[in-house]
Design a protein around this motif. Structure first.
Motif, mmCIF file in Angstrom:
data_model
loop_
_atom_site.group_PDB
_atom_site.id
_atom_site.type_symbol
_atom_site.label_atom_id
_atom_site.label_comp_id
_atom_site.label_asym_id
_atom_site.label_seq_id
_atom_site.Cartn_x
_atom_site.Cartn_y
_atom_site.Cartn_z
ATOM 1 N N PRO A 1 0.803 -1.232 0.000
ATOM 2 C CA PRO A 1 0.000 0.000 0.000
ATOM 3 C C PRO A 1 0.832 1.276 0.000
ATOM 4 O O PRO A 1 0.390 2.308 -0.506
ATOM 5 N N ASP A 2 2.058 1.208 0.531
ATOM 6 C CA ASP A 2 2.910 2.398 0.540
ATOM 7 C C ASP A 2 3.728 2.521 -0.742
ATOM 8 O O ASP A 2 4.585 3.408 -0.852
ATOM 9 N N GLY A 3 3.468 1.647 -1.707
ATOM 10 C CA GLY A 3 4.152 1.722 -2.995
ATOM 11 C C GLY A 3 5.425 0.913 -3.082
ATOM 12 O O GLY A 3 6.031 0.823 -4.160
ATOM 13 N N ARG A 4 5.852 0.316 -1.964
ATOM 14 C CA ARG A 4 7.078 -0.475 -1.990
ATOM 15 C C ARG A 4 6.820 -1.869 -2.548
ATOM 16 O O ARG A 4 5.744 -2.435 -2.379
ATOM 17 N N TYR A 5 7.836 -2.408 -3.189
ATOM 18 C CA TYR A 5 7.770 -3.750 -3.744
ATOM 19 C C TYR A 5 7.765 -4.786 -2.627
ATOM 20 O O TYR A 5 8.518 -4.681 -1.656
ATOM 21 N N GLU A 6 6.915 -5.805 -2.741
ATOM 22 C CA GLU A 6 6.849 -6.878 -1.749
ATOM 23 C C GLU A 6 7.438 -8.178 -2.279
ATOM 24 O O GLU A 6 8.347 -8.751 -1.701
ATOM 25 N N THR A 7 6.899 -8.680 -3.399
ATOM 26 C CA THR A 7 7.371 -9.957 -3.936
ATOM 27 C C THR A 7 6.872 -10.109 -5.371
ATOM 28 O O THR A 7 6.259 -9.202 -5.932
ATOM 29 N N LEU A 8 7.120 -11.269 -5.951
ATOM 30 C CA LEU A 8 6.679 -11.582 -7.309
ATOM 31 C C LEU A 8 5.749 -12.785 -7.311
ATOM 32 O O LEU A 8 5.875 -13.672 -6.474
ATOM 33 N N LEU A 9 4.845 -12.800 -8.272
ATOM 34 C CA LEU A 9 4.087 -13.995 -8.595
ATOM 35 C C LEU A 9 4.463 -14.394 -10.013
ATOM 36 O O LEU A 9 4.801 -13.535 -10.837
ATOM 37 N N ARG A 10 4.393 -15.666 -10.308
ATOM 38 C CA ARG A 10 4.660 -16.150 -11.662
ATOM 39 C C ARG A 10 3.347 -16.258 -12.426
ATOM 40 O O ARG A 10 2.319 -16.610 -11.846
ATOM 41 N N TYR A 11 3.404 -15.989 -13.724
ATOM 42 C CA TYR A 11 2.184 -16.031 -14.521
ATOM 43 C C TYR A 11 1.586 -17.433 -14.557
ATOM 44 O O TYR A 11 0.375 -17.598 -14.758
ATOM 45 N N ASP A 12 2.430 -18.457 -14.334
ATOM 46 C CA ASP A 12 1.915 -19.823 -14.379
ATOM 47 C C ASP A 12 1.571 -20.363 -12.992
ATOM 48 O O ASP A 12 1.264 -21.547 -12.841
ATOM 49 N N ASP A 13 1.622 -19.510 -11.952
ATOM 50 C CA ASP A 13 1.089 -19.922 -10.656
ATOM 51 C C ASP A 13 -0.416 -20.143 -10.797
ATOM 52 O O ASP A 13 -1.098 -19.388 -11.501
ATOM 53 N N THR A 14 -0.942 -21.142 -10.136
ATOM 54 C CA THR A 14 -2.390 -21.358 -10.172
ATOM 55 C C THR A 14 -3.075 -20.310 -9.297
ATOM 56 O O THR A 14 -2.446 -19.710 -8.412
ATOM 57 N N PRO A 15 -4.378 -20.066 -9.507
ATOM 58 C CA PRO A 15 -5.103 -19.130 -8.644
ATOM 59 C C PRO A 15 -4.998 -19.495 -7.167
ATOM 60 O O PRO A 15 -4.859 -18.614 -6.313
ATOM 61 N N ASP A 16 -5.046 -20.785 -6.846
ATOM 62 C CA ASP A 16 -4.919 -21.211 -5.450
ATOM 63 C C ASP A 16 -3.531 -20.880 -4.900
ATOM 64 O O ASP A 16 -3.398 -20.465 -3.737
ATOM 65 N N GLU A 17 -2.508 -21.049 -5.720
ATOM 66 C CA GLU A 17 -1.147 -20.724 -5.287
ATOM 67 C C GLU A 17 -0.994 -19.219 -5.086
ATOM 68 O O GLU A 17 -0.376 -18.769 -4.107
ATOM 69 N N MET A 18 -1.547 -18.444 -5.994
ATOM 70 C CA MET A 18 -1.488 -16.987 -5.855
ATOM 71 C C MET A 18 -2.226 -16.542 -4.589
ATOM 72 O O MET A 18 -1.722 -15.717 -3.819
ATOM 73 N N ALA A 19 -3.417 -17.080 -4.397
ATOM 74 C CA ALA A 19 -4.213 -16.708 -3.226
ATOM 75 C C ALA A 19 -3.489 -17.065 -1.934
ATOM 76 O O ALA A 19 -3.503 -16.298 -0.962
#
Length: 201
Positions: free
Chosen positions: A173-191
């Protein structure tokens, strides 16, 4: 002819893989080494001025105070972009009420074709909670530089396609980078990755 198309496809796939791997390595180096003088995760993200799918001029300040998913792509993308946006939409649903704390931003790297009207029609096919952003070529180049995102135009017969990195940036929320997700992560993995972050507030 077929061999030529196959070769071009392999070149594009290899470039996308290299770009995505480079960003993932950036995160690892930032977390594990913190080497002075080296680009770090703290350097990912920054100010931008773009136009949303409703034709409204917006800046990064308009999204302050919100968790964000930032993904660079283009509407003519044949597979990676629609797959990623679909998974982001399913992730929002999987998060339930927590999904309301998350604002996905889809930033085009093809402003020549991706007008606000084109973006609006494209985004609406996935999830109205996703915001599409476009701008001038210089504005897109500036925001891509802030996020260390890679893209390039690749001639394809009488037209062209776009080569681009495929990672999804998770921004605090403060604009700082937290982490990455991969485009091939499943919705459950992203969640599963996002849930503990969103529960922080």
């Amino acid at each position: 002819m077929k061999r030529g198309f196959l070769y071009a496809g392999l070149v594009i796939a290899a470039a996308v893989f290299v770009a995505s791997t480079a960003v993932l390595l950036l995160e690892w180096r930032a977390r594990e080494t913190g080497t002075p003088g080296m680009t770090t995760a703290a350097d990912i993200g920054g100010p931008f001025s773009l136009t949303d799918q409703d034709g409204k001029k917006v800046t990064d300040a308009d999204y302050a105070g919100q968790w964000k998913l930032v993904f660079f792509g283009f509407t003519y993308c044949p597979d990676i972009c629609p797959t990623t946006l679909s998974r982001i939409s399913l992730t929002l649903k999987a998060l339930g009420p927590l999904g309301d704390k998350l604002h996905p931003l889809f930033i085009t790297i093809d402003p020549e074709r991706d007008t606000p009207e084109i973006l609006k029609s494209y985004i609406d096919a996935f999830d109205k909670r996703i915001t599409g952003l476009t701008g001038t070529p210089d504005e897109i180049a500036a925001v891509a530089k802030e996020y260390r995102a890679f893209y390039e135009k690749v001639p394809q017969g009488d037209t062209y396609t776009m080569n681009h990195s495929t990672v999804i940036y998770v921004m605090r929320p403060d604009g700082r980078y937290e982490t990455l997700l991969r485009y091939d992560d499943t919705p459950d993995e992203m969640a599963a990755k996002l849930k503990p972050l969103l529960q922080q507030g």
